[in-house]
Write a protein that holds these residues in place. Structure first.
Motif, PDB file in Angstrom:
ATOM      1  N   TYR A  13     -48.288  29.290  38.200  1.00  0.00           N
ATOM      2  CA  TYR A  13     -49.007  28.252  38.047  1.00  0.00           C
ATOM      3  C   TYR A  13     -48.468  26.911  37.947  1.00  0.00           C
ATOM      4  O   TYR A  13     -47.164  26.943  38.446  1.00  0.00           O
ATOM      5  CB  TYR A  13     -49.615  28.381  36.502  1.00  0.00           C
ATOM      6  N   LEU A  14     -48.730  25.876  38.084  1.00  0.00           N
ATOM      7  CA  LEU A  14     -48.522  24.438  37.873  1.00  0.00           C
ATOM      8  C   LEU A  14     -48.032  24.175  36.620  1.00  0.00           C
ATOM      9  O   LEU A  14     -48.733  24.201  35.662  1.00  0.00           O
ATOM     10  CB  LEU A  14     -49.595  23.380  38.357  1.00  0.00           C
ATOM     11  N   HIS A  15     -46.794  24.120  36.547  1.00  0.00           N
ATOM     12  CA  HIS A  15     -46.033  23.835  35.229  1.00  0.00           C
ATOM     13  C   HIS A  15     -45.589  22.209  35.053  1.00  0.00           C
ATOM     14  O   HIS A  15     -45.788  21.610  35.714  1.00  0.00           O
ATOM     15  CB  HIS A  15     -44.856  24.753  34.996  1.00  0.00           C
ATOM     16  N   ILE A  16     -45.152  22.042  33.759  1.00  0.00           N
ATOM     17  CA  ILE A  16     -44.936  20.490  33.581  1.00  0.00           C
ATOM     18  C   ILE A  16     -44.015  19.937  34.387  1.00  0.00           C
ATOM     19  O   ILE A  16     -43.677  18.780  34.548  1.00  0.00           O
ATOM     20  CB  ILE A  16     -44.612  20.384  32.065  1.00  0.00           C
ATOM     21  N   GLY A  17     -42.990  20.733  34.965  1.00  0.00           N
ATOM     22  CA  GLY A  17     -41.820  20.168  35.867  1.00  0.00           C
ATOM     23  C   GLY A  17     -42.397  19.883  37.013  1.00  0.00           C
ATOM     24  O   GLY A  17     -41.939  18.456  37.413  1.00  0.00           O
ATOM     25  N   GLU A 261     -53.970  12.306  29.826  1.00  0.00           N
ATOM     26  CA  GLU A 261     -53.243  10.899  29.806  1.00  0.00           C
ATOM     27  C   GLU A 261     -52.026  11.005  28.824  1.00  0.00           C
ATOM     28  O   GLU A 261     -50.877  10.479  29.347  1.00  0.00           O
ATOM     29  CB  GLU A 261     -53.980   9.859  29.558  1.00  0.00           C
ATOM     30  N   ALA A 262     -52.004  11.808  27.843  1.00  0.00           N
ATOM     31  CA  ALA A 262     -51.211  12.103  26.927  1.00  0.00           C
ATOM     32  C   ALA A 262     -49.830  12.996  27.739  1.00  0.00           C
ATOM     33  O   ALA A 262     -48.774  12.522  27.490  1.00  0.00           O
ATOM     34  CB  ALA A 262     -51.376  12.598  25.744  1.00  0.00           C
ATOM     35  N   TYR A 266     -46.170  11.417  28.410  1.00  0.00           N
ATOM     36  CA  TYR A 266     -44.915  12.123  27.860  1.00  0.00           C
ATOM     37  C   TYR A 266     -44.189  12.460  28.980  1.00  0.00           C
ATOM     38  O   TYR A 266     -42.967  12.030  28.908  1.00  0.00           O
ATOM     39  CB  TYR A 266     -45.271  13.265  26.989  1.00  0.00           C
ATOM     40  N   LEU A 267     -44.599  13.026  29.793  1.00  0.00           N
ATOM     41  CA  LEU A 267     -43.677  13.358  31.278  1.00  0.00           C
ATOM     42  C   LEU A 267     -42.974  12.223  31.816  1.00  0.00           C
ATOM     43  O   LEU A 267     -41.851  12.150  32.284  1.00  0.00           O
ATOM     44  CB  LEU A 267     -44.549  14.043  32.111  1.00  0.00           C
ATOM     45  N   ALA A 268     -43.559  10.728  31.795  1.00  0.00           N
ATOM     46  CA  ALA A 268     -43.147   9.896  32.393  1.00  0.00           C
ATOM     47  C   ALA A 268     -41.918   9.441  31.598  1.00  0.00           C
ATOM     48  O   ALA A 268     -41.031   8.939  32.045  1.00  0.00           O
ATOM     49  CB  ALA A 268     -44.307   8.671  32.366  1.00  0.00           C
ATOM     50  N   ARG A 269     -42.050   9.589  30.271  1.00  0.00           N
ATOM     51  CA  ARG A 269     -40.734   9.244  29.612  1.00  0.00           C
ATOM     52  C   ARG A 269     -39.800  10.052  29.642  1.00  0.00           C
ATOM     53  O   ARG A 269     -38.696  10.046  28.981  1.00  0.00           O
ATOM     54  CB  ARG A 269     -41.350   9.061  28.149  1.00  0.00           C
ATOM     55  N   VAL A 294     -35.218   5.584  36.914  1.00  0.00           N
ATOM     56  CA  VAL A 294     -34.937   7.043  36.487  1.00  0.00           C
ATOM     57  C   VAL A 294     -33.557   7.358  36.042  1.00  0.00           C
ATOM     58  O   VAL A 294     -32.632   7.241  36.821  1.00  0.00           O
ATOM     59  CB  VAL A 294     -35.463   7.939  37.483  1.00  0.00           C
ATOM     60  N   SER A 295     -33.418   7.980  34.872  1.00  0.00           N
ATOM     61  CA  SER A 295     -31.988   8.440  34.414  1.00  0.00           C
ATOM     62  C   SER A 295     -31.692   9.550  35.539  1.00  0.00           C
ATOM     63  O   SER A 295     -32.343  10.630  35.684  1.00  0.00           O
ATOM     64  CB  SER A 295     -32.127   8.820  33.085  1.00  0.00           C
ATOM     65  N   PRO A 296     -30.302   9.843  35.878  1.00  0.00           N
ATOM     66  CA  PRO A 296     -29.908  10.971  36.516  1.00  0.00           C
ATOM     67  C   PRO A 296     -29.403  12.129  35.803  1.00  0.00           C
ATOM     68  O   PRO A 296     -29.250  13.514  36.152  1.00  0.00           O
ATOM     69  CB  PRO A 296     -28.300  10.336  37.057  1.00  0.00           C
ATOM     70  N   SER A 297     -29.662  11.934  34.304  1.00  0.00           N
ATOM     71  CA  SER A 297     -29.318  13.022  33.128  1.00  0.00           C
ATOM     72  C   SER A 297     -30.570  13.840  33.064  1.00  0.00           C
ATOM     73  O   SER A 297     -31.781  13.284  32.799  1.00  0.00           O
ATOM     74  CB  SER A 297     -28.828  12.414  32.120  1.00  0.00           C
ATOM     75  N   ALA A 298     -30.536  15.031  32.671  1.00  0.00           N
ATOM     76  CA  ALA A 298     -31.488  15.834  32.182  1.00  0.00           C
ATOM     77  C   ALA A 298     -32.238  15.363  30.938  1.00  0.00           C
ATOM     78  O   ALA A 298     -31.584  14.492  29.894  1.00  0.00           O
ATOM     79  CB  ALA A 298     -31.069  17.106  31.913  1.00  0.00           C
ATOM     80  N   SER A 299     -33.475  15.607  30.569  1.00  0.00           N
ATOM     81  CA  SER A 299     -34.312  15.123  29.456  1.00  0.00           C
ATOM     82  C   SER A 299     -34.625  16.485  28.656  1.00  0.00           C
ATOM     83  O   SER A 299     -34.827  17.365  29.441  1.00  0.00           O
ATOM     84  CB  SER A 299     -35.541  14.267  29.816  1.00  0.00           C
TER      85      SER A 299
END
Length: 461
Positions: A13-17, A261-262, A266-269, A294-299
């Protein structure tokens, strides 16, 4: 012209990543008045399925990430890949390798036993002064790319800054399998070239692929796109999110009551920010978005914050649209809203109390059907003369010349004074007997929406 792409593999499936990658690629194209391309990388014939393709397309549609071109399927471009492979063979940038699987496994075992990094030893690579053995008749060869033996392959990553790899550390990767089918790293290169992709924005798990792809592009005489590798999304335990352990299908978020849109907000942040802004529209996101931010660090994915943001989008959403999403949920639970208050009006009253659409649907139930109150609430609020008091209050409600929240509210103070009680001794029993719960918005507004006839029926039933 800026051209970006989202290129998922249809092996699940298409996941959030994946959606976050698509979102950033889409936003960069939209910000720069460019084009966003959808490509389905389905060369893994054993694992790719039509169901997974449908899940990707459904997911993109649900979140609202519109693409300008595609979807393009790699399996429909095999002739083009074979043509490019032959070009590399003819130019000496690729060669046939007849090493059997058994020989390769034995080589790797010996290297690991010596503490070495397992890698192909280039035994079939043509070199000046090198004599190759005759090709074995019983082995179908693979095609390997002839990686430069020295020098550095590097690029200025739009997210991570300068990245360099020593070519001596890179293998002569397989670009065509023994059955002639092209491999992922090769197909990606040809697709990005043919589709004039200017910016490759993808997850940083692809960083190690990039120098290999750059070398192939150079060997073909093709222009290099800009690369930007996005940081990982970690789960709440700080581990890399995986399809198997953490992420559900994106379209499953609809069943969980999340607004698209939520999810995008959230993913944008996750890995990008614009000052202290948390709640914003996709139009604002496109306006603000830059790869430099865009931060180079993991979120880390924070489920509580995610639900909070979903609640903000529910509050801001059009009531008619919410009614269209809530009505099927109420129907599925057997509720008929046709003979009750307008669902839009109910939603306007209760939506500030819900973090997701399923909770919002639950908040609507008692407007159309009295809930069975918990026994503890009955014992606490309907004991003694509370029921008789409710009957007396029903009489005052029945006598109201106008039925609205303001008129109902006007009864509270004089009735409490006549009965010698506090407002809580009226409001809580009213909620329990009319709604079946102690948790409602202002009880006058609730009674007004439920309607005089139904309120009196519940009070006297």
């Amino acid at each position: 012209m800026i051209r970006t792409r989202f290129a998922p593999s249809p092996t699940g499936y298409l996941h959030i990543g994946g959606v976050r990658t698509a979102l950033f690629s889409w936003a960069f194209a939209r910000k720069n008045k460019g084009s966003f391309v959808l490509r389905i990388e389905d060369t893994d014939l054993e694992r790719s399925t039509p169901e997974s393709v449908k899940a990707i397309l459904d997911g993109m549609h649900w979140v609202g990430l519109d693409y300008d071109e595609g979807p393009f399927y790699q399996t429909q471009r095999f002739d083009r890949y074979k043509e490019a492979i032959q070009q590399l063979l003819d130019s000496g940038h690729a060669y046939y390798c007849y090493m059997s699987r058994e020989e390769l496994d034995a080589l790797r075992e010996a290297q690991e036993a010596r503490g070495e990094k397992p890698r192909y030893d280039r035994r079939w690579r043509p070199e000046a002064g090198k004599t190759l053995p005759p090709p074995p008749a019983d082995v179908q060869p693979v095609v390997r790319f002839r990686t430069p033996l020295d020098g550095i392959t590097g690029w200025d990553d739009a997210v991570k800054g300068r990245i360099e790899f020593a070519n001596a550390e890179l293998d002569d990767l397989i670009i065509a399998r023994a059955d002639g089918s092209p491999t992922y790293n090769f197909c990606v290169v040809i697709d990005d070239w043919d589709m004039n992709i200017t910016h490759v924005i993808r997850g940083d798990d692809h960083v190690n692929n990039t120098p290999r792809q750059i070398n192939i592009l150079k060997a073909l005489g093709a222009p290099l796109p800009a690369y930007g590798h996005l940081p990982m999304i970690l789960n709440e335990n700080g581990q890399k999110m995986s399809k198997r352990r953490d992420a559900v299908s994106v379209v499953d978020y609809a069943d969980r009551g999340i607004l698209p849109e939520a999810l995008l907000n959230y993913l944008a942040r996750l890995g990008w920010g614009h000052g202290d802004d948390e709640f914003f529209s996709m139009e604002q996101f496109v306006e603000w978005f830059t790869l430099e931010a865009v931060s180079p660090s993991a979120s880390r994915f924070n489920h509580e914050k995610f639900l909070w943001l979903n609640a903000q989008h529910i509050k801001a959403a059009d009531n008619a649209r919410l009614a269209g999403l809530i009505a099927p949920r109420l129907a599925a639970s057997g509720l008929d809203t046709a003979n009750g208050p307008a669902l839009e009006d109910v939603i306007a009253l209760v939506k500030d109390r819900a973090q997701d659409l399923n909770v919002l649907a639950d908040e609507c139930h008692y407007f159309y059907q009295k809930l069975a109150a918990p026994q503890a609430d009955i014992d606490k609020h309907l004991a003694g003369d509370a029921l008789a008091r409710m009957a007396r209050f029903a009489g005052r409600l029945e006598a109201l010349p106008e039925w609205n929240a303001e008129s109902i509210h006007g009864l509270f103070k004089p009735f409490c004074a006549d009965e010698g009680i506090k407002m809580g001794q009226l409001g809580m029993p009213l909620r329990v007997i009319v709604c079946g719960t102690t948790q409602t918005p202002s009880v006058d507004a609730v009674l007004a929406l439920i309607g005089r006839e139904e309120v009196l029926r519940r009070l006297r039933g």
